[in-house]
Design an enzyme around this catalytic site. Structure first.
Site, PDB file in Angstrom:
ATOM      1  N   ASP A 144      62.887 -26.481   9.022  1.00 39.07           N
ATOM      2  CA  ASP A 144      62.603 -26.981  10.358  1.00 39.07           C
ATOM      3  C   ASP A 144      61.970 -28.377  10.225  1.00 39.07           C
ATOM      4  O   ASP A 144      62.459 -29.194   9.465  1.00 39.07           O
ATOM      5  CB  ASP A 144      61.699 -25.991  11.110  1.00 39.07           C
ATOM      6  N   TYR A 191      57.866 -33.629  18.795  1.00 36.88           N
ATOM      7  CA  TYR A 191      59.229 -33.867  19.284  1.00 36.88           C
ATOM      8  C   TYR A 191      59.304 -35.194  20.022  1.00 36.88           C
ATOM      9  O   TYR A 191      60.223 -35.992  19.804  1.00 36.88           O
ATOM     10  CB  TYR A 191      59.660 -32.720  20.196  1.00 36.88           C
ATOM     11  N   HIS A 227      66.717 -19.004  10.265  1.00 35.72           N
ATOM     12  CA  HIS A 227      65.961 -20.248  10.333  1.00 35.72           C
ATOM     13  C   HIS A 227      64.616 -20.186   9.603  1.00 35.72           C
ATOM     14  O   HIS A 227      64.189 -21.166   9.012  1.00 35.72           O
ATOM     15  CB  HIS A 227      65.733 -20.598  11.804  1.00 35.72           C
TER      16      HIS A 227
END
Length: 452
Positions: free
Chosen positions: A226, A372, A429
Protein backbone atom coordinates in the site's frame (compact mmCIF):
# COMPACT_ATOMS: atom_id res chain seq x y z
CA UNK A 1 5.87 16.14 -58.84
CA UNK A 2 3.06 18.67 -58.62
CA UNK A 3 2.94 21.41 -56.00
CA UNK A 4 -0.02 19.71 -54.30
CA UNK A 5 1.88 16.43 -54.11
CA UNK A 6 4.88 18.19 -52.59
CA UNK A 7 2.66 19.85 -49.96
CA UNK A 8 1.08 16.51 -49.08
CA UNK A 9 4.53 14.93 -48.78
CA UNK A 10 5.77 17.77 -46.56
CA UNK A 11 2.69 17.59 -44.31
CA UNK A 12 2.96 13.79 -44.09
CA UNK A 13 6.66 14.04 -43.25
CA UNK A 14 6.00 16.62 -40.53
CA UNK A 15 3.24 14.41 -39.12
CA UNK A 16 5.50 11.36 -39.05
CA UNK A 17 8.25 13.33 -37.33
CA UNK A 18 5.73 14.68 -34.80
CA UNK A 19 4.38 11.19 -34.05
CA UNK A 20 7.89 9.76 -33.77
CA UNK A 21 8.96 12.57 -31.44
CA UNK A 22 5.81 12.12 -29.32
CA UNK A 23 6.39 8.38 -28.99
CA UNK A 24 10.05 8.99 -28.17
CA UNK A 25 9.04 11.51 -25.48
CA UNK A 26 6.50 9.11 -23.99
CA UNK A 27 9.07 6.33 -23.77
CA UNK A 28 11.72 8.48 -22.10
CA UNK A 29 11.87 7.87 -18.35
CA UNK A 30 11.50 10.96 -16.15
CA UNK A 31 14.48 12.26 -14.21
CA UNK A 32 14.92 13.85 -10.81
CA UNK A 33 15.90 17.49 -11.33
CA UNK A 34 17.13 18.12 -7.80
CA UNK A 35 17.12 16.46 -4.36
CA UNK A 36 14.06 16.89 -2.17
CA UNK A 37 14.56 19.38 0.66
CA UNK A 38 14.61 18.06 4.21
CA UNK A 39 11.62 20.11 5.31
CA UNK A 40 10.85 20.83 8.96
CA UNK A 41 7.22 19.70 9.15
CA UNK A 42 5.98 21.35 12.35
CA UNK A 43 5.93 24.79 13.97
CA UNK A 44 8.29 23.68 16.74
CA UNK A 45 11.50 25.59 17.21
CA UNK A 46 14.32 23.16 16.32
CA UNK A 47 16.28 24.45 19.32
CA UNK A 48 13.50 23.23 21.65
CA UNK A 49 13.22 19.73 20.17
CA UNK A 50 14.57 16.72 22.06
CA UNK A 51 16.59 14.80 19.46
CA UNK A 52 17.14 11.75 21.66
CA UNK A 53 15.53 8.34 21.18
CA UNK A 54 13.06 7.73 23.99
CA UNK A 55 11.49 4.48 25.09
CA UNK A 56 7.72 4.47 24.63
CA UNK A 57 4.86 2.41 25.98
CA UNK A 58 1.30 2.36 24.73
CA UNK A 59 -0.81 3.43 27.71
CA UNK A 60 -4.01 5.26 26.80
CA UNK A 61 -5.64 7.47 29.39
CA UNK A 62 -8.75 5.98 30.96
CA UNK A 63 -10.83 9.00 29.98
CA UNK A 64 -10.30 8.14 26.30
CA UNK A 65 -11.67 4.65 26.89
CA UNK A 66 -14.61 5.92 28.93
CA UNK A 67 -15.50 8.30 26.11
CA UNK A 68 -15.30 5.41 23.61
CA UNK A 69 -17.62 3.20 25.67
CA UNK A 70 -20.04 6.08 26.06
CA UNK A 71 -20.15 6.60 22.29
CA UNK A 72 -20.62 2.88 21.68
CA UNK A 73 -23.50 2.83 24.16
CA UNK A 74 -25.13 5.70 22.26
CA UNK A 75 -25.13 3.74 19.01
CA UNK A 76 -28.56 4.05 17.45
CA UNK A 77 -30.43 1.74 15.15
CA UNK A 78 -29.11 2.11 11.64
CA UNK A 79 -30.83 1.75 8.30
CA UNK A 80 -31.32 -1.91 7.47
CA UNK A 81 -29.32 -3.27 4.53
CA UNK A 82 -31.14 -4.04 1.31
CA UNK A 83 -32.19 -7.63 0.79
CA UNK A 84 -29.22 -9.78 -0.25
CA UNK A 85 -26.96 -6.70 -0.44
CA UNK A 86 -24.40 -8.20 1.94
CA UNK A 87 -21.24 -6.03 1.56
CA UNK A 88 -21.90 -4.85 -2.00
CA UNK A 89 -23.25 -1.50 -0.73
CA UNK A 90 -20.53 -1.16 1.87
CA UNK A 91 -20.44 -2.43 5.44
CA UNK A 92 -23.51 -4.53 6.18
CA UNK A 93 -25.32 -2.95 9.15
CA UNK A 94 -26.75 -6.29 10.29
CA UNK A 95 -23.23 -7.57 10.85
CA UNK A 96 -22.18 -4.23 12.30
CA UNK A 97 -24.26 -4.96 15.40
CA UNK A 98 -22.15 -8.08 16.01
CA UNK A 99 -18.97 -6.03 15.76
CA UNK A 100 -20.26 -3.39 18.21
CA UNK A 101 -21.43 -6.00 20.70
CA UNK A 102 -18.04 -7.72 20.59
CA UNK A 103 -16.23 -4.40 20.87
CA UNK A 104 -18.24 -3.25 23.86
CA UNK A 105 -18.55 -6.50 25.79
CA UNK A 106 -15.63 -8.77 24.90
CA UNK A 107 -12.79 -6.69 23.51
CA UNK A 108 -10.38 -5.62 26.30
CA UNK A 109 -8.11 -2.72 25.33
CA UNK A 110 -5.94 -3.04 28.43
CA UNK A 111 -5.14 -6.63 27.46
CA UNK A 112 -4.49 -5.51 23.90
CA UNK A 113 -2.08 -2.85 25.17
CA UNK A 114 -0.06 -5.64 26.77
CA UNK A 115 -0.08 -7.51 23.48
CA UNK A 116 1.00 -4.46 21.49
CA UNK A 117 3.71 -3.64 24.04
CA UNK A 118 5.33 -7.08 23.73
CA UNK A 119 7.91 -5.50 21.39
CA UNK A 120 10.12 -2.51 22.28
CA UNK A 121 8.60 0.83 21.25
CA UNK A 122 10.39 4.15 20.86
CA UNK A 123 9.81 7.75 19.80
CA UNK A 124 12.29 10.19 18.32
CA UNK A 125 12.08 13.45 16.43
CA UNK A 126 12.79 13.52 12.70
CA UNK A 127 12.41 16.78 10.78
CA UNK A 128 10.20 18.22 13.51
CA UNK A 129 7.95 15.16 13.73
CA UNK A 130 7.82 12.84 16.73
CA UNK A 131 8.06 9.49 14.97
CA UNK A 132 6.99 6.31 16.75
CA UNK A 133 8.61 3.00 15.85
CA UNK A 134 9.20 -0.51 17.08
CA UNK A 135 12.76 -1.82 17.04
CA UNK A 136 13.06 -5.58 17.43
CA UNK A 137 16.47 -7.22 17.54
CA UNK A 138 16.94 -10.95 16.93
CA UNK A 139 17.97 -13.07 19.88
CA UNK A 140 20.18 -15.36 17.82
CA UNK A 141 22.91 -13.61 15.82
CA UNK A 142 25.80 -16.09 15.96
CA UNK A 143 26.94 -17.36 12.57
CA UNK A 144 24.21 -15.44 10.73
CA UNK A 145 24.14 -12.19 8.76
CA UNK A 146 21.98 -9.60 10.53
CA UNK A 147 20.26 -7.21 8.13
CA UNK A 148 18.30 -4.11 9.17
CA UNK A 149 14.77 -4.28 7.73
CA UNK A 150 12.43 -1.30 7.54
CA UNK A 151 8.78 -2.45 7.44
CA UNK A 152 6.28 0.11 6.15
CA UNK A 153 2.50 -0.13 6.48
CA UNK A 154 -0.15 1.79 4.56
CA UNK A 155 -3.74 2.98 4.93
CA UNK A 156 -5.99 1.87 6.56
CA UNK A 157 -3.37 -0.27 8.21
CA UNK A 158 -0.90 0.29 11.02
CA UNK A 159 2.01 -1.37 12.79
CA UNK A 160 -0.55 -4.02 13.85
CA UNK A 161 -0.30 -5.61 10.41
CA UNK A 162 3.21 -6.93 11.12
CA UNK A 163 2.72 -8.74 14.43
CA UNK A 164 2.33 -12.12 12.73
CA UNK A 165 5.40 -11.58 10.55
CA UNK A 166 7.84 -10.19 13.13
CA UNK A 167 8.57 -13.50 14.95
CA UNK A 168 9.36 -15.12 11.60
CA UNK A 169 11.67 -12.30 10.53
CA UNK A 170 13.75 -12.33 13.72
CA UNK A 171 14.26 -16.11 13.51
CA UNK A 172 17.44 -17.05 11.56
CA UNK A 173 17.05 -18.82 8.24
CA UNK A 174 19.55 -19.75 5.52
CA UNK A 175 22.28 -17.75 7.22
CA UNK A 176 20.26 -14.54 7.57
CA UNK A 177 18.15 -12.84 10.19
CA UNK A 178 16.57 -9.39 10.43
CA UNK A 179 16.77 -6.53 12.89
CA UNK A 180 13.30 -5.11 12.34
CA UNK A 181 12.24 -1.45 12.48
CA UNK A 182 8.50 -0.82 12.18
CA UNK A 183 7.52 2.88 12.24
CA UNK A 184 4.09 4.40 12.31
CA UNK A 185 3.96 6.64 9.25
CA UNK A 186 3.78 10.38 9.99
CA UNK A 187 0.23 11.22 11.02
CA UNK A 188 -0.63 7.57 11.65
CA UNK A 189 -1.19 6.08 15.07
CA UNK A 190 1.46 7.20 17.54
CA UNK A 191 3.48 9.26 15.05
CA UNK A 192 2.90 12.99 14.88
CA UNK A 193 1.27 14.55 11.83
CA UNK A 194 2.59 17.57 9.97
CA UNK A 195 1.29 21.08 10.63
CA UNK A 196 2.45 22.27 7.20
CA UNK A 197 1.21 21.34 3.75
CA UNK A 198 3.26 19.18 1.41
CA UNK A 199 4.08 15.95 3.27
CA UNK A 200 3.39 13.51 0.43
CA UNK A 201 4.71 9.98 -0.06
CA UNK A 202 8.03 11.19 -1.48
CA UNK A 203 8.63 13.49 1.50
CA UNK A 204 7.70 10.62 3.85
CA UNK A 205 10.45 8.62 2.13
CA UNK A 206 12.92 11.33 3.22
CA UNK A 207 11.65 11.09 6.82
CA UNK A 208 11.93 7.28 6.86
CA UNK A 209 15.44 7.34 5.42
CA UNK A 210 16.49 9.88 8.05
CA UNK A 211 14.95 7.74 10.78
CA UNK A 212 17.09 4.79 9.69
CA UNK A 213 20.21 6.95 9.55
CA UNK A 214 19.46 8.21 13.03
CA UNK A 215 19.27 4.62 14.24
CA UNK A 216 22.71 4.02 12.77
CA UNK A 217 21.72 2.15 9.60
CA UNK A 218 23.46 3.62 6.57
CA UNK A 219 22.24 0.73 4.41
CA UNK A 220 19.12 -1.36 4.93
CA UNK A 221 16.41 -3.46 3.31
CA UNK A 222 12.93 -1.98 2.97
CA UNK A 223 9.63 -3.83 2.61
CA UNK A 224 6.14 -2.40 2.24
CA UNK A 225 2.66 -2.60 0.79
CA UNK A 226 0.00 0.00 0.00
CA UNK A 227 1.51 3.42 0.90
CA UNK A 228 4.38 1.47 2.41
CA UNK A 229 5.09 0.02 -1.03
CA UNK A 230 4.97 3.46 -2.64
CA UNK A 231 7.28 4.92 0.00
CA UNK A 232 9.66 1.97 -0.35
CA UNK A 233 9.86 2.63 -4.10
CA UNK A 234 10.50 6.30 -3.41
CA UNK A 235 13.36 5.49 -1.04
CA UNK A 236 14.85 3.29 -3.75
CA UNK A 237 14.55 6.15 -6.23
CA UNK A 238 15.74 8.98 -4.01
CA UNK A 239 18.34 7.20 -1.88
CA UNK A 240 19.67 4.15 -3.75
CA UNK A 241 22.96 4.43 -1.89
CA UNK A 242 21.14 3.66 1.38
CA UNK A 243 19.39 0.49 0.24
CA UNK A 244 20.58 -3.08 0.19
CA UNK A 245 17.36 -4.02 -1.55
CA UNK A 246 13.67 -3.14 -1.91
CA UNK A 247 10.88 -5.69 -1.45
CA UNK A 248 7.26 -4.76 -2.11
CA UNK A 249 3.92 -6.52 -2.27
CA UNK A 250 2.47 -3.61 -4.25
CA UNK A 251 4.94 -2.62 -6.95
CA UNK A 252 3.40 -0.11 -9.33
CA UNK A 253 4.15 2.34 -12.12
CA UNK A 254 1.82 4.54 -14.16
CA UNK A 255 3.70 6.42 -16.87
CA UNK A 256 2.17 7.46 -20.21
CA UNK A 257 4.07 4.56 -21.79
CA UNK A 258 2.76 1.91 -19.38
CA UNK A 259 -0.79 3.29 -19.66
CA UNK A 260 -0.60 3.12 -23.45
CA UNK A 261 0.81 -0.41 -23.36
CA UNK A 262 -1.92 -1.51 -20.95
CA UNK A 263 -4.54 -0.31 -23.42
CA UNK A 264 -2.76 -1.99 -26.33
CA UNK A 265 -2.76 -5.15 -24.27
CA UNK A 266 -6.55 -5.09 -24.28
CA UNK A 267 -6.31 -6.06 -27.95
CA UNK A 268 -2.99 -7.91 -27.93
CA UNK A 269 -2.59 -9.12 -24.32
CA UNK A 270 0.39 -11.34 -25.08
CA UNK A 271 2.43 -8.21 -25.84
CA UNK A 272 2.06 -7.14 -22.20
CA UNK A 273 1.49 -10.17 -19.99
CA UNK A 274 2.19 -13.90 -19.95
CA UNK A 275 -0.79 -16.08 -20.82
CA UNK A 276 -1.02 -17.68 -17.37
CA UNK A 277 -1.49 -14.25 -15.72
CA UNK A 278 -3.60 -12.63 -18.42
CA UNK A 279 -6.79 -13.12 -16.39
CA UNK A 280 -5.40 -10.91 -13.61
CA UNK A 281 -5.52 -7.80 -15.82
CA UNK A 282 -7.76 -8.56 -18.83
CA UNK A 283 -10.45 -7.97 -19.89
CA UNK A 284 -9.43 -4.51 -18.75
CA UNK A 285 -13.05 -3.37 -18.60
CA UNK A 286 -13.55 -5.69 -15.61
CA UNK A 287 -10.35 -4.52 -13.96
CA UNK A 288 -11.27 -0.88 -14.47
CA UNK A 289 -14.79 -1.47 -13.12
CA UNK A 290 -13.38 -3.08 -10.00
CA UNK A 291 -10.95 -0.21 -9.47
CA UNK A 292 -13.81 2.29 -9.81
CA UNK A 293 -15.83 0.40 -7.21
CA UNK A 294 -12.95 0.33 -4.75
CA UNK A 295 -11.46 3.80 -5.23
CA UNK A 296 -14.28 6.15 -4.20
CA UNK A 297 -12.61 6.60 -0.81
CA UNK A 298 -9.41 7.68 -2.59
CA UNK A 299 -11.06 10.56 -4.45
CA UNK A 300 -12.65 11.79 -1.23
CA UNK A 301 -9.44 11.57 0.79
CA UNK A 302 -7.38 13.13 -1.99
CA UNK A 303 -9.69 16.15 -2.23
CA UNK A 304 -11.49 16.65 1.12
CA UNK A 305 -9.52 14.72 3.76
CA UNK A 306 -10.53 16.92 6.65
CA UNK A 307 -14.25 16.56 5.94
CA UNK A 308 -14.20 12.78 6.08
CA UNK A 309 -11.77 13.03 8.98
CA UNK A 310 -14.29 15.03 11.04
CA UNK A 311 -17.03 12.47 10.43
CA UNK A 312 -14.85 9.51 11.33
CA UNK A 313 -13.33 11.19 14.38
CA UNK A 314 -16.81 11.77 15.84
CA UNK A 315 -18.01 8.18 15.57
CA UNK A 316 -16.06 5.06 16.56
CA UNK A 317 -18.72 2.94 14.87
CA UNK A 318 -18.37 4.93 11.66
CA UNK A 319 -14.58 4.64 11.85
CA UNK A 320 -14.78 0.87 12.34
CA UNK A 321 -17.16 0.41 9.41
CA UNK A 322 -15.08 2.65 7.14
CA UNK A 323 -11.80 0.89 7.93
CA UNK A 324 -12.94 -2.70 8.34
CA UNK A 325 -14.84 -2.73 5.06
CA UNK A 326 -11.45 -2.46 3.31
CA UNK A 327 -10.27 -5.61 5.08
CA UNK A 328 -13.17 -7.41 3.41
CA UNK A 329 -13.10 -6.37 -0.25
CA UNK A 330 -9.35 -5.72 -0.45
CA UNK A 331 -8.60 -9.17 0.92
CA UNK A 332 -10.93 -10.92 -1.51
CA UNK A 333 -13.37 -9.04 -3.75
CA UNK A 334 -15.73 -12.02 -3.80
CA UNK A 335 -16.31 -11.58 -0.06
CA UNK A 336 -18.57 -8.61 -0.75
CA UNK A 337 -21.27 -11.17 -1.49
CA UNK A 338 -21.07 -12.58 2.04
CA UNK A 339 -23.28 -11.24 4.87
CA UNK A 340 -20.23 -10.86 7.17
CA UNK A 341 -17.89 -9.69 4.41
CA UNK A 342 -15.68 -12.71 5.11
CA UNK A 343 -13.89 -10.63 7.74
CA UNK A 344 -13.12 -13.50 10.10
CA UNK A 345 -11.89 -15.87 7.41
CA UNK A 346 -8.35 -14.51 7.70
CA UNK A 347 -8.59 -12.16 10.67
CA UNK A 348 -10.21 -12.16 14.08
CA UNK A 349 -12.43 -9.33 15.28
CA UNK A 350 -9.86 -8.69 17.98
CA UNK A 351 -7.11 -8.19 15.40
CA UNK A 352 -9.27 -5.93 13.26
CA UNK A 353 -10.34 -3.85 16.24
CA UNK A 354 -6.72 -3.52 17.37
CA UNK A 355 -6.08 -1.70 14.10
CA UNK A 356 -9.21 0.46 14.43
CA UNK A 357 -8.33 1.32 18.02
CA UNK A 358 -4.87 2.56 17.04
CA UNK A 359 -6.61 5.16 14.88
CA UNK A 360 -9.29 5.94 17.47
CA UNK A 361 -7.24 6.32 20.65
CA UNK A 362 -4.68 8.51 18.89
CA UNK A 363 -7.26 10.59 17.00
CA UNK A 364 -5.13 10.17 13.88
CA UNK A 365 -7.66 9.40 11.16
CA UNK A 366 -7.61 12.94 9.70
CA UNK A 367 -3.83 13.24 9.61
CA UNK A 368 -3.59 9.76 8.09
CA UNK A 369 -5.92 10.44 5.15
CA UNK A 370 -4.16 13.74 4.39
CA UNK A 371 -1.40 11.64 2.86
CA UNK A 372 -3.72 11.16 -0.13
CA UNK A 373 -4.29 14.88 -0.61
CA UNK A 374 -0.59 15.66 -0.32
CA UNK A 375 0.51 12.88 -2.67
CA UNK A 376 -2.11 13.64 -5.33
CA UNK A 377 -1.49 17.38 -5.19
CA UNK A 378 -0.26 19.09 -8.36
CA UNK A 379 3.00 20.00 -6.62
CA UNK A 380 3.73 16.40 -5.69
CA UNK A 381 2.57 14.87 -8.97
CA UNK A 382 4.84 17.24 -10.87
CA UNK A 383 7.84 15.62 -9.16
CA UNK A 384 6.95 12.33 -10.90
CA UNK A 385 9.19 10.49 -8.46
CA UNK A 386 7.09 7.33 -8.41
CA UNK A 387 7.89 6.79 -12.10
CA UNK A 388 11.61 7.57 -12.11
CA UNK A 389 13.54 4.30 -12.66
CA UNK A 390 15.71 2.77 -9.96
CA UNK A 391 18.66 0.39 -10.18
CA UNK A 392 18.25 -0.83 -6.59
CA UNK A 393 17.90 -4.64 -6.44
CA UNK A 394 14.16 -5.14 -6.18
CA UNK A 395 11.60 -7.85 -5.54
CA UNK A 396 7.90 -7.64 -6.36
CA UNK A 397 5.44 -10.06 -4.79
CA UNK A 398 2.11 -10.56 -6.54
CA UNK A 399 -0.89 -11.83 -4.63
CA UNK A 400 -3.91 -12.84 -6.75
CA UNK A 401 -6.43 -10.70 -4.85
CA UNK A 402 -4.39 -7.48 -4.92
CA UNK A 403 -6.38 -4.50 -6.18
CA UNK A 404 -4.21 -3.96 -9.24
CA UNK A 405 -1.96 -6.36 -11.11
CA UNK A 406 0.96 -5.15 -13.20
CA UNK A 407 3.01 -7.61 -15.27
CA UNK A 408 6.79 -7.67 -15.18
CA UNK A 409 7.06 -6.07 -18.60
CA UNK A 410 5.41 -2.89 -17.32
CA UNK A 411 7.29 -2.98 -14.01
CA UNK A 412 10.56 -3.09 -15.96
CA UNK A 413 9.97 0.57 -16.89
CA UNK A 414 10.51 1.41 -13.20
CA UNK A 415 12.63 -1.40 -11.77
CA UNK A 416 15.77 -1.79 -13.85
CA UNK A 417 17.14 -4.40 -11.44
CA UNK A 418 14.09 -6.57 -10.74
CA UNK A 419 15.78 -9.73 -9.56
CA UNK A 420 12.75 -11.52 -8.11
CA UNK A 421 9.03 -11.70 -8.79
CA UNK A 422 6.76 -14.22 -7.14
CA UNK A 423 3.16 -15.14 -7.90
CA UNK A 424 1.41 -16.67 -4.92
CA UNK A 425 -1.74 -18.82 -5.14
CA UNK A 426 -3.58 -16.95 -2.41
CA UNK A 427 -3.58 -13.60 -0.62
CA UNK A 428 -4.72 -10.04 -1.09
CA UNK A 429 -3.83 -6.47 -0.25
CA UNK A 430 -2.79 -6.87 3.41
CA UNK A 431 -0.07 -9.43 2.73
CA UNK A 432 1.84 -9.31 6.02
CA UNK A 433 -1.42 -9.56 7.96
CA UNK A 434 -3.04 -12.24 5.78
CA UNK A 435 -0.16 -14.43 4.66
CA UNK A 436 2.88 -13.72 6.84
CA UNK A 437 4.49 -17.08 6.09
CA UNK A 438 4.38 -16.56 2.33
CA UNK A 439 5.61 -12.98 2.54
CA UNK A 440 8.46 -13.71 4.95
CA UNK A 441 9.56 -16.72 2.88
CA UNK A 442 9.85 -14.39 -0.09
CA UNK A 443 11.83 -11.77 1.84
CA UNK A 444 14.38 -14.38 2.95
CA UNK A 445 14.62 -15.75 -0.59
CA UNK A 446 15.24 -12.22 -1.86
CA UNK A 447 18.09 -11.38 0.51
CA UNK A 448 19.70 -14.73 -0.16
CA UNK A 449 19.93 -13.72 -3.84
CA UNK A 450 21.57 -10.42 -2.88
CA UNK A 451 24.63 -12.25 -1.50
CA UNK A 452 25.25 -9.57 1.13
Amino acid sequence: MSLASKLVLIILSVFIVFVAYSIHSILQPPKLDKPLPETWWTDKDPKDVDESIQQFSINIDETVLEDLYHRLDLFQEHTLPLQDANFTYGFNTDYLYNVIDFWRNQYDWRQREKFLNQYPHFITNVQGLDIHFMHIKPKITKNVKVLPLLLLHGWPGSIREFYRAIPLLITPRDGYVFEVIVPSLPGYGFSEGATKKGLGSSQVAVVMKNLMLKLGFKKFVVQGGDWGGVIAQNIATLFPENLIGMHSNMCSINTPATFLLTLIGSVFPRLVVEKEYEHLIYPYSSTFKHLLEESGYMHLQATKPDTIGIALRESPVGLAAYIMEKFSTWTDKSWKHLPDGGLTRKFTLTELLDNVMIYWVTGSITTSVRLYAETFSIAHLSLNIENIPTNVPSACVKFPNELLYQPNYLLSFKFYNLIQTTHFPRGGHFAAFEEPDLLVDDVFLFVKKLNV
